[in-house]
Scaffold this active site. Structure first.
Site, PDB file in Angstrom:
ATOM      1  N   ARG A   1       0.830  -1.196   0.000  1.00 20.80           N
ATOM      2  CA  ARG A   1       0.000   0.000   0.000  1.00 20.80           C
ATOM      3  C   ARG A   1       0.865   1.247   0.000  1.00 20.80           C
ATOM      4  O   ARG A   1       1.820   1.365   0.756  1.00 20.80           O
ATOM      5  CB  ARG A   1      -0.886   0.022   1.240  1.00 20.80           C
ATOM      6  CG  ARG A   1      -1.630   1.345   1.376  1.00 20.80           C
ATOM      7  CD  ARG A   1      -2.691   1.245   2.436  1.00 20.80           C
ATOM      8  NE  ARG A   1      -3.272   2.547   2.693  1.00 20.80           N
ATOM      9  CZ  ARG A   1      -4.072   2.798   3.698  1.00 20.80           C
ATOM     10  NH1 ARG A   1      -4.369   1.844   4.551  1.00 20.80           N
ATOM     11  NH2 ARG A   1      -4.576   3.988   3.867  1.00 20.80           N
TER      12      ARG A   1
ATOM     13  N   ARG B   1      -7.280   1.815  -2.312  1.00 19.33           N
ATOM     14  CA  ARG B   1      -6.142   1.289  -1.561  1.00 19.33           C
ATOM     15  C   ARG B   1      -5.959  -0.202  -1.828  1.00 19.33           C
ATOM     16  O   ARG B   1      -6.931  -0.918  -2.078  1.00 19.33           O
ATOM     17  CB  ARG B   1      -6.285   1.551  -0.062  1.00 19.33           C
ATOM     18  CG  ARG B   1      -7.472   0.981   0.631  1.00 19.33           C
ATOM     19  CD  ARG B   1      -8.653   1.912   0.828  1.00 19.33           C
ATOM     20  NE  ARG B   1      -8.396   3.318   0.921  1.00 19.33           N
ATOM     21  CZ  ARG B   1      -8.075   3.962   2.054  1.00 19.33           C
ATOM     22  NH1 ARG B   1      -7.919   3.304   3.164  1.00 19.33           N
ATOM     23  NH2 ARG B   1      -7.895   5.252   2.036  1.00 19.33           N
TER      24      ARG B   1
ATOM     25  N   ASP C   1      -6.343  -2.253   3.437  1.00 17.01           N
ATOM     26  CA  ASP C   1      -6.642  -1.450   4.615  1.00 17.01           C
ATOM     27  C   ASP C   1      -7.002  -2.405   5.741  1.00 17.01           C
ATOM     28  O   ASP C   1      -7.842  -3.294   5.538  1.00 17.01           O
ATOM     29  CB  ASP C   1      -7.866  -0.589   4.267  1.00 17.01           C
ATOM     30  CG  ASP C   1      -7.920   0.697   5.057  1.00 17.01           C
ATOM     31  OD1 ASP C   1      -6.952   1.000   5.767  1.00 17.01           O
ATOM     32  OD2 ASP C   1      -8.941   1.378   4.945  1.00 17.01           O
TER      33      ASP C   1
ATOM     34  N   ASP D   1      -8.452  -2.163   9.538  1.00 17.79           N
ATOM     35  CA  ASP D   1      -8.970  -1.276  10.581  1.00 17.79           C
ATOM     36  C   ASP D   1      -9.220  -2.064  11.856  1.00 17.79           C
ATOM     37  O   ASP D   1      -9.847  -3.136  11.816  1.00 17.79           O
ATOM     38  CB  ASP D   1     -10.313  -0.658  10.155  1.00 17.79           C
ATOM     39  CG  ASP D   1     -10.169   0.396   9.073  1.00 17.79           C
ATOM     40  OD1 ASP D   1      -9.101   1.036   9.014  1.00 17.79           O
ATOM     41  OD2 ASP D   1     -11.121   0.574   8.290  1.00 17.79           O
TER      42      ASP D   1
HETATM   43  N1  ROI Z   1     -15.548   1.498   0.757  1.00 18.73           N
HETATM   44  C1  ROI Z   1     -15.765   0.175   0.811  1.00 18.73           C
HETATM   45  N2  ROI Z   1     -16.816  -0.347   0.175  1.00 18.73           N
HETATM   46  N3  ROI Z   1     -14.953  -0.677   1.504  1.00 18.73           N
HETATM   47  C2  ROI Z   1     -13.876  -0.193   2.177  1.00 18.73           C
HETATM   48  O1  ROI Z   1     -13.148  -0.997   2.802  1.00 18.73           O
HETATM   49  C3  ROI Z   1     -13.614   1.183   2.154  1.00 18.73           C
HETATM   50  N4  ROI Z   1     -12.566   1.714   2.815  1.00 18.73           N
HETATM   51  C4  ROI Z   1     -12.331   3.009   2.817  1.00 18.73           C
HETATM   52  C5  ROI Z   1     -13.229   3.979   2.099  1.00 18.73           C
HETATM   53  C6  ROI Z   1     -12.395   4.782   1.140  1.00 18.73           C
HETATM   54  C7  ROI Z   1     -13.897   4.858   3.141  1.00 18.73           C
HETATM   55  N5  ROI Z   1     -14.266   3.339   1.350  1.00 18.73           N
HETATM   56  C8  ROI Z   1     -14.490   2.019   1.410  1.00 18.73           C
HETATM   57  O2  ROI Z   1     -11.328   3.476   3.496  1.00 18.73           O
END
Ligand code: ROI
Length: 163
Positions: A87, A97, A100, A102
């Site tokens: 990334r 990205r 990610d 979280d």
């Molecule tokens: N939108 C979706 N559908 N899934 C994600 O994991 C995701 N992650 C993000 C943003 C850009 C907010 N949009 C996303 O960080």
């Protein structure tokens, strides 16, 4: 008392073979230090991008780990996994990205640190978090006592589909 905390992580990717990115992320989570190698993972889902629409659909999943890591140590390690998997952090807010990770929930903890807020500030509104989470933890409660199950009534699927 167990020193292990139950932690839920949101995984998302929409570039460079996103399904592959998620699989690599799961393998990396299984190899985290001070963490049980048994990792529970939801189905992978396809979701519409939240934020700018001129980007590919996302692949999302939620994973559950049991770890003795402190929250900020876990954050540093998950950020390292994101970077190792290619990334490139861009300035663009909510842009595409490769991967990610979280931290959604860390046991019952509520943290408002400069670099980490737990529960994740937006998780109650994100279908690509709530539905995979329900799959692996149908009876889960948020630290404020809200049952995740209740969120099915307020969070539309918005095209979310199992892969
Ligand atoms: N939108 C979706 N559908 N899934 C994600 O994991 C995701 N992650 C993000 C943003 C850009 C907010 N949009 C996303 O960080």
């Amino acid at each position: 008392m167990s020193l292990y905390q139950t932690v839920y992580l949101g995984l998302g990717a929409n570039l460079n073979d996103p399904i592959d990115q998620i699989h690599h992320a799961i393998a990396a989570l299984k190899a985290l230090p001070d963490t049980n190698s048994e990792v529970k993972v939801s189905t992978l889902y396809s979701s519409k991008p939240m934020g700018p629409q001129d980007q590919p659909d996302y692949v999302n999943a939620v994973a559950c780990i049991h770890t003795r890591l402190q929250p900020l140590d876990l954050l540093a390690l998950t950020q390292k996994i994101e970077l190792d998997l290619g990334r490139i952090r861009k300035d663009e807010r909510w842009g595409p990205r490769t991967l990610d990770i979280d931290i959604l929930l860390f046991g019952e903890q509520v943290l408002n640190l400069p670099t980490l807020s737990v529960p994740h500030y937006d998780m109650k509104l994100r279908e690509f978090v709530i539905y995979p989470l329900l799959e692996i933890a149908p009876n889960l409660l948020m630290p404020d006592g809200l049952a995740i199950k209740e969120l099915q009534n307020t969070v539309p699927l918005n095209g979310l589909t199992k892969i």
